[in-house]
Design a protein around this motif. Structure first.
Motif, PDB file in Angstrom:
ATOM      1  N   ASN A 218      -0.435  -2.591  -0.312  1.00 51.26           N
ATOM      2  CA  ASN A 218       0.282  -2.739   0.450  1.00 51.26           C
ATOM      3  C   ASN A 218       0.819  -2.203   0.073  1.00 51.26           C
ATOM      4  O   ASN A 218       2.268  -1.729   0.749  1.00 51.26           O
ATOM      5  CB  ASN A 218       0.695  -4.125   0.336  1.00 51.26           C
ATOM      6  CG  ASN A 218      -1.106  -5.192   1.507  1.00 51.26           C
ATOM      7  OD1 ASN A 218      -1.264  -4.180   2.584  1.00 51.26           O
ATOM      8  ND2 ASN A 218      -0.542  -6.369   1.395  1.00 51.26           N
ATOM      9  N   HIS A 219       1.597  -1.944  -1.776  1.00 49.35           N
ATOM     10  CA  HIS A 219       2.915  -1.469  -1.892  1.00 49.35           C
ATOM     11  C   HIS A 219       3.008  -0.128  -1.902  1.00 49.35           C
ATOM     12  O   HIS A 219       3.672   0.484  -1.478  1.00 49.35           O
ATOM     13  CB  HIS A 219       2.545  -1.103  -3.683  1.00 49.35           C
ATOM     14  CG  HIS A 219       4.637  -0.780  -4.260  1.00 49.35           C
ATOM     15  ND1 HIS A 219       4.852  -1.466  -4.354  1.00 49.35           N
ATOM     16  CD2 HIS A 219       3.963   0.553  -5.014  1.00 49.35           C
ATOM     17  CE1 HIS A 219       6.492  -0.983  -5.184  1.00 49.35           C
ATOM     18  NE2 HIS A 219       5.365   0.335  -5.369  1.00 49.35           N
ATOM     19  N   ALA A 220       1.836   0.320  -1.435  1.00 52.17           N
ATOM     20  CA  ALA A 220       1.368   1.845  -1.252  1.00 52.17           C
ATOM     21  C   ALA A 220       2.162   2.490   0.013  1.00 52.17           C
ATOM     22  O   ALA A 220       2.586   3.507   0.441  1.00 52.17           O
ATOM     23  CB  ALA A 220      -0.371   2.440  -1.589  1.00 52.17           C
ATOM     24  N   VAL A 221       1.391   1.503   0.628  1.00 55.10           N
ATOM     25  CA  VAL A 221       1.498   1.645   2.296  1.00 55.10           C
ATOM     26  C   VAL A 221       3.354   1.457   2.464  1.00 55.10           C
ATOM     27  O   VAL A 221       4.030   1.883   3.872  1.00 55.10           O
ATOM     28  CB  VAL A 221       1.089   0.476   3.217  1.00 55.10           C
ATOM     29  CG1 VAL A 221       2.037   0.999   4.787  1.00 55.10           C
ATOM     30  CG2 VAL A 221      -0.263   0.548   3.271  1.00 55.10           C
ATOM     31  N   ASN A 222       3.610   0.612   1.918  1.00 52.00           N
ATOM     32  CA  ASN A 222       5.361   0.457   2.152  1.00 52.00           C
ATOM     33  C   ASN A 222       5.872   0.970   1.296  1.00 52.00           C
ATOM     34  O   ASN A 222       7.811   0.683   1.407  1.00 52.00           O
ATOM     35  CB  ASN A 222       5.889  -1.568   1.818  1.00 52.00           C
ATOM     36  CG  ASN A 222       4.789  -2.326   2.459  1.00 52.00           C
ATOM     37  OD1 ASN A 222       4.230  -1.559   4.113  1.00 52.00           O
ATOM     38  ND2 ASN A 222       4.104  -3.844   1.237  1.00 52.00           N
ATOM     39  N   ALA A 223       5.690   1.606   0.819  1.00 52.06           N
ATOM     40  CA  ALA A 223       6.545   3.459  -0.145  1.00 52.06           C
ATOM     41  C   ALA A 223       7.308   3.762   0.988  1.00 52.06           C
ATOM     42  O   ALA A 223       6.873   4.055   2.320  1.00 52.06           O
ATOM     43  CB  ALA A 223       5.816   3.754  -1.081  1.00 52.06           C
ATOM     44  N   ASP A 224       8.307   4.333   0.120  1.00 52.42           N
ATOM     45  CA  ASP A 224       9.689   4.679   0.815  1.00 52.42           C
ATOM     46  C   ASP A 224      10.248   6.496   0.665  1.00 52.42           C
ATOM     47  O   ASP A 224      10.632   6.162  -0.316  1.00 52.42           O
ATOM     48  CB  ASP A 224      10.994   4.507   1.104  1.00 52.42           C
ATOM     49  CG  ASP A 224      11.992   4.667   2.070  1.00 52.42           C
ATOM     50  OD1 ASP A 224      11.397   6.254   3.014  1.00 52.42           O
ATOM     51  OD2 ASP A 224      12.764   4.920   2.201  1.00 52.42           O
TER      52      ASP A 224
END
Length: 447
Positions: A193-199
């Motif tokens: 999920n961190h990979a998807v939420n990265a900016d």
């Protein structure tokens, strides 16, 4: 670097190795980060600043993430943000998660251990060659599938939990519980999920699964100890000239707060922690700067017994020269040093007292037993939930601090009964409070 030497670690255009001269000797005692610079037409390098491989890998990951031409979140052709789970490796996602989030958390060691278990699975699958479905080339897209989590879960439950000494030798092992496997899966979900939420985002897929709920994988702890056992434990810890001060402090603080072991060992009287100050009727188990999580640390009334210990610790802290106060002021300490865990001292006590030594007799049994005793002595459900941090504070409680009268009354009754069975053992002066001023550093109690 000699052409035949295999890189220790590679990510994108960067690789890690030793910088050697023509004769094979090292140019530097530290590992080096290499990459090919097409503009200069040669291999360039930068020191990692360390000879430790794990720290050098971290340095390479930082350099990689700082390079917008290399980060997988960007298209190499046009430089625009790009998020493809199929092209983003799970190993890279884990490295980035730890670098950007996990390693900065108070639970960094726990996060590292859980993710290492996932990486161990990838290594095992890689070693299986054509028979392995997953390996170090596994992408986030593959890791998001139920096929991956089923394979990981089946493998994980067969792997023992091991403890190693400084030489890397296994000194202890036990069967892995289903709860430990699901904890690793929960950490894996956080990584993906961190990979998807990265900016900008690095992945376009989220996992299709969740870890099994605690009710399905955690054993119900049935063991509870009564007043008689508590009195024996306190008397043992208070026995003079036995170097059991940390254990004694931990037990008394646990009785007065019913807190989790991790919260008890982090009680401090220092002003910067802002947990307690002389004369304060309350103690905040959540220190200044710590973000509340699912294991909430509540604001509690200070029982007279706890106030006695806190006051004495603050007097000693204030008496120290300012330059010697760094690392001091912890209620649970060993000759002034902070103590991460009292497990060794606790295990030695169980043996000496002839108590069982199984999993359910770990220090957590204090919290469970005290909660049971308090409930059976009239503590109301609402009070007990708030006192133990099982209920999130409402907005009203931000302004009106709870006093938890029924819990306080029950604990006063418990303390009175322990005092009757083991006179004086709950008080600080039973073991002597003086401690030699040592250089501040973390320590663990001797067994």
């Amino acid at each position: 670097m000699p052409r035949q030497e295999t890189p220790l670690y590679r990510r994108g255009k960067y690789w890690l190795g030793w910088d050697r001269k023509v004769d094979g000797s090292l140019r530097s005692p530290n590992l080096t980060i290499f990459w090919y610079d097409p503009a200069a037409g040669r291999v360039r390098s930068a020191s990692s600043g360390t000879a430790q491989e794990d720290l050098a890998v971290l340095a390479l990951d930082r350099k990689y993430l700082a390079d917008t031409d290399e980060a997988p979140a960007f298209c190499h052709a046009c430089g625009q943000p790009l998020a493809q789970a199929q092209a983003y490796l799970l190993t890279d996602a884990i490295a980035d998660y730890r670098l950007e989030w996990g390693d900065a958390r108070a639970s960094a060691d726990t996060i590292e251990g859980r993710l290492k278990h996932v990486l161990d699975f990838l290594d095992v699958e890689e070693a299986r060659g054509s028979e392995g479905r997953f390996g170090i080339a596994t992408s986030c897209a593959a890791a998001c599938t139920s096929v991956f989590v089923h394979a990981f879960r089946a493998w994980s439950r067969k792997q023992p939990v091991v403890w190693r000494n400084k030489a890397g030798l296994v000194t202890k092992s036990k069967d892995r519980s289903p709860a430990a496997t699901e904890a690793a899966i929960a950490q894996l979900v956080a990584v993906l999920n961190h990979a998807v939420n990265a900016d900008p985002p690095r992945s376009d897929k989220r996992p299709t699964y969740k870890p099994l709920p605690p009710s399905q994988v955690q054993r119900t702890r049935r063991t509870r100890i009564g007043i008689e056992e508590l009195a024996k434990i306190v008397a043992y810890a208070a026995e003079p000239n036995k170097r059991r001060g940390s254990l004694h402090r931990f037990i008394v603080a646990s009785i007065c707060t019913i807190a989790r072991p991790g919260a008890v060992v982090e009680i401090s009287v220092t002003p910067e922690r802002n947990q307690w100050w002389p004369g304060s009727p309350t103690i905040d188990l959540n220190p200044n700067g710590r973000t509340q999580n699912k294991k909430r640390r509540p604001l509690l009334p200070v029982l007279p017994l706890l106030a006695e210990w806190l006051d004495a610790e603050r007097v000693e802290y204030d008496a120290l020269p300012v330059e010697e106060r760094i690392g001091r002021g912890w209620l649970v300490n060993y000759y002034g040093r902070p103590v991460k865990s009292i497990d060794r001292a606790w295990d030695a006590m169980l043996v000496d007292l002839g108590f069982p030594t199984g999993r359910e007799w770990k220090p957590y049994v204090l919290r469970h037993s005290l909660a049971t005793l308090a409930r059976n002595r009239g503590a109301e459900k609402w009070d007990l939930e708030g006192f133990m941090g099982h209920r999130a504070s409402s907005q009203t409680e931000v302004y009106a601090v709870g006093e938890f009268p029924t819990v306080v009354s029950a604990l006063a009754s418990i303390i009175s009964d322990i005092e009757r069975l083991a006179p004086g053992s709950l008080h600080r002066n039973a073991t002597g409070a003086s401690r030699a001023p040592l250089a501040p550093r973390e320590a663990k109690m001797p067994g």
